[in-house]
Design a protein around this motif. Structure first.
Motif, short mmCIF file in Angstrom:
data_model
loop_
_atom_site.label_atom_id
_atom_site.label_comp_id
_atom_site.label_asym_id
_atom_site.label_seq_id
_atom_site.Cartn_x
_atom_site.Cartn_y
_atom_site.Cartn_z
N THR A 68 1.15 -2.10 -10.97
CA THR A 68 0.81 -1.54 -9.67
C THR A 68 -0.22 -2.45 -9.00
O THR A 68 -1.26 -2.75 -9.58
CB THR A 68 0.26 -0.11 -9.83
N GLN A 69 0.07 -2.85 -7.79
CA GLN A 69 -0.74 -3.84 -7.08
C GLN A 69 -2.08 -3.28 -6.64
O GLN A 69 -2.19 -2.14 -6.21
CB GLN A 69 0.07 -4.32 -5.87
N TYR A 70 -3.12 -4.10 -6.78
CA TYR A 70 -4.42 -3.81 -6.17
C TYR A 70 -5.05 -5.12 -5.74
O TYR A 70 -4.70 -6.19 -6.23
CB TYR A 70 -5.31 -2.98 -7.09
N SER A 71 -5.96 -5.02 -4.75
CA SER A 71 -6.56 -6.23 -4.18
C SER A 71 -7.86 -5.84 -3.47
O SER A 71 -8.22 -4.67 -3.40
CB SER A 71 -5.61 -6.88 -3.18
N PHE A 72 -8.51 -6.84 -2.93
CA PHE A 72 -9.71 -6.59 -2.13
C PHE A 72 -9.36 -5.67 -0.95
O PHE A 72 -10.08 -4.73 -0.64
CB PHE A 72 -10.27 -7.92 -1.61
N ALA A 73 -8.21 -5.91 -0.34
CA ALA A 73 -7.79 -5.10 0.81
C ALA A 73 -7.49 -3.65 0.42
O ALA A 73 -7.78 -2.74 1.18
CB ALA A 73 -6.57 -5.72 1.48
N THR A 74 -6.93 -3.42 -0.77
CA THR A 74 -6.65 -2.04 -1.17
C THR A 74 -7.93 -1.31 -1.57
O THR A 74 -7.96 -0.08 -1.58
CB THR A 74 -5.64 -1.95 -2.34
N ARG A 75 -8.95 -2.06 -1.87
CA ARG A 75 -10.21 -1.45 -2.27
C ARG A 75 -11.16 -1.24 -1.09
O ARG A 75 -11.83 -0.22 -1.00
CB ARG A 75 -10.89 -2.32 -3.32
N PHE A 76 -11.21 -2.21 -0.18
CA PHE A 76 -12.21 -2.17 0.89
C PHE A 76 -11.62 -2.08 2.29
O PHE A 76 -12.35 -2.05 3.26
CB PHE A 76 -13.13 -3.39 0.79
N ALA A 77 -10.31 -2.06 2.41
CA ALA A 77 -9.65 -1.95 3.72
C ALA A 77 -8.46 -1.01 3.55
O ALA A 77 -8.49 -0.10 2.75
CB ALA A 77 -9.24 -3.33 4.22
N ASP A 78 -7.41 -1.26 4.28
CA ASP A 78 -6.24 -0.38 4.25
C ASP A 78 -5.01 -1.06 3.67
O ASP A 78 -3.89 -0.81 4.11
CB ASP A 78 -5.92 0.13 5.67
N GLY A 79 -5.22 -1.92 2.68
CA GLY A 79 -4.09 -2.61 2.07
C GLY A 79 -3.21 -1.66 1.27
O GLY A 79 -3.61 -0.58 0.88
N ILE A 80 -1.98 -2.09 1.03
CA ILE A 80 -1.02 -1.30 0.27
C ILE A 80 -1.25 -1.54 -1.22
O ILE A 80 -1.32 -2.67 -1.68
CB ILE A 80 0.42 -1.66 0.66
N GLY A 81 -1.39 -0.46 -1.96
CA GLY A 81 -1.64 -0.54 -3.39
C GLY A 81 -2.71 0.46 -3.75
O GLY A 81 -3.05 1.35 -2.98
N THR A 82 -3.25 0.33 -4.93
CA THR A 82 -4.26 1.26 -5.41
C THR A 82 -5.61 0.57 -5.52
O THR A 82 -5.78 -0.57 -5.11
CB THR A 82 -3.83 1.90 -6.75
N ASN A 83 -6.58 1.26 -6.08
CA ASN A 83 -7.90 0.68 -6.34
C ASN A 83 -8.58 1.51 -7.42
O ASN A 83 -8.19 2.65 -7.68
CB ASN A 83 -8.73 0.60 -5.05
N PRO A 84 -9.59 0.96 -8.08
CA PRO A 84 -10.24 1.68 -9.16
C PRO A 84 -10.82 3.04 -8.75
O PRO A 84 -10.71 4.02 -9.50
CB PRO A 84 -11.35 0.72 -9.62
N GLU A 85 -11.39 3.12 -7.57
CA GLU A 85 -12.00 4.38 -7.14
C GLU A 85 -10.95 5.47 -6.94
O GLU A 85 -11.16 6.63 -7.30
CB GLU A 85 -12.83 4.17 -5.87
N GLU A 86 -9.81 5.11 -6.39
CA GLU A 86 -8.72 6.07 -6.22
C GLU A 86 -8.22 6.57 -7.58
O GLU A 86 -7.93 7.75 -7.75
CB GLU A 86 -7.58 5.38 -5.46
N LEU A 87 -8.15 5.66 -8.54
CA LEU A 87 -7.69 6.05 -9.87
C LEU A 87 -8.71 6.96 -10.55
O LEU A 87 -8.33 7.92 -11.24
CB LEU A 87 -7.41 4.81 -10.71
N ILE A 88 -9.99 6.69 -10.35
CA ILE A 88 -11.03 7.58 -10.89
C ILE A 88 -10.95 8.95 -10.23
O ILE A 88 -11.05 9.98 -10.90
CB ILE A 88 -12.43 6.95 -10.72
#
Length: 141
Positions: free
Chosen positions: A30-50
């Motif tokens: 499952t893709q994650y990136s700087f944009a998925t964490r700090f902007a509106d990129g497509i994918g997930t991020n650690p905070e969403e998973l928590i």
């Protein structure tokens, strides 16, 4: 019991990208990136998973606490909002807010309040987070 997830990161912080997988296969590359964490990129991020982990864990813990009181809920819906703030050394998860709605026909308000407080304190994900955890819990009868 042990559960495992893995992450692979390639490149620099802002231009790189990564993928997250779980042994269960629910997340697979499952893709994650700087944009998925700090902007509106497509994918997930650690905070969403928590947040997802906390919502799921809390809902199960609340069901267990209600069962101790002889109550079987019809429905428990939990949304967790994780706050990521910039601090002196980078970023920290500083808070988690749980919005909880529980349907218990003819529910006992005092038993409900005790169960939600005990579940918030006893949920394993609550215990692992070094953050302020707040909650709004509604009893639907």
């Amino acid at each position: 019991m042990k559960r495992k997830a893995s992450a692979v990161w390639q490149g620099g912080l802002q231009d790189g990208k990564g993928s997250i997988s779980t042994d269960s296969g629910v997340l697979k590359d499952t893709q994650y990136s700087f944009a998925t964490r700090f902007a509106d990129g497509i994918g997930t991020n650690p905070e969403e998973l928590i947040a997802a982990a906390h919502a799921g864990c809390f809902s199960m813990a609340l069901s267990a606490e209600l069962s101790k009181a002889g109550i079987t809920p019809e429905r428990i819906a939990t949304a967790a909002t994780v706050t990521l703030d910039k601090d002196g050394g980078g970023f920290s998860i500083t808070a988690v807010h749980l919005d909880v709605a529980v349907k218990i026909p003819g529910g006992d308000k005092a038993a409900f309040e005790k169960a939600t407080a005990d579940a918030k304190a006893g949920c394993p994900v609550s215990k692992v987070l070094n953050a302020t955890i707040t909650m709004d819990a509604k009893l639907e009868t």
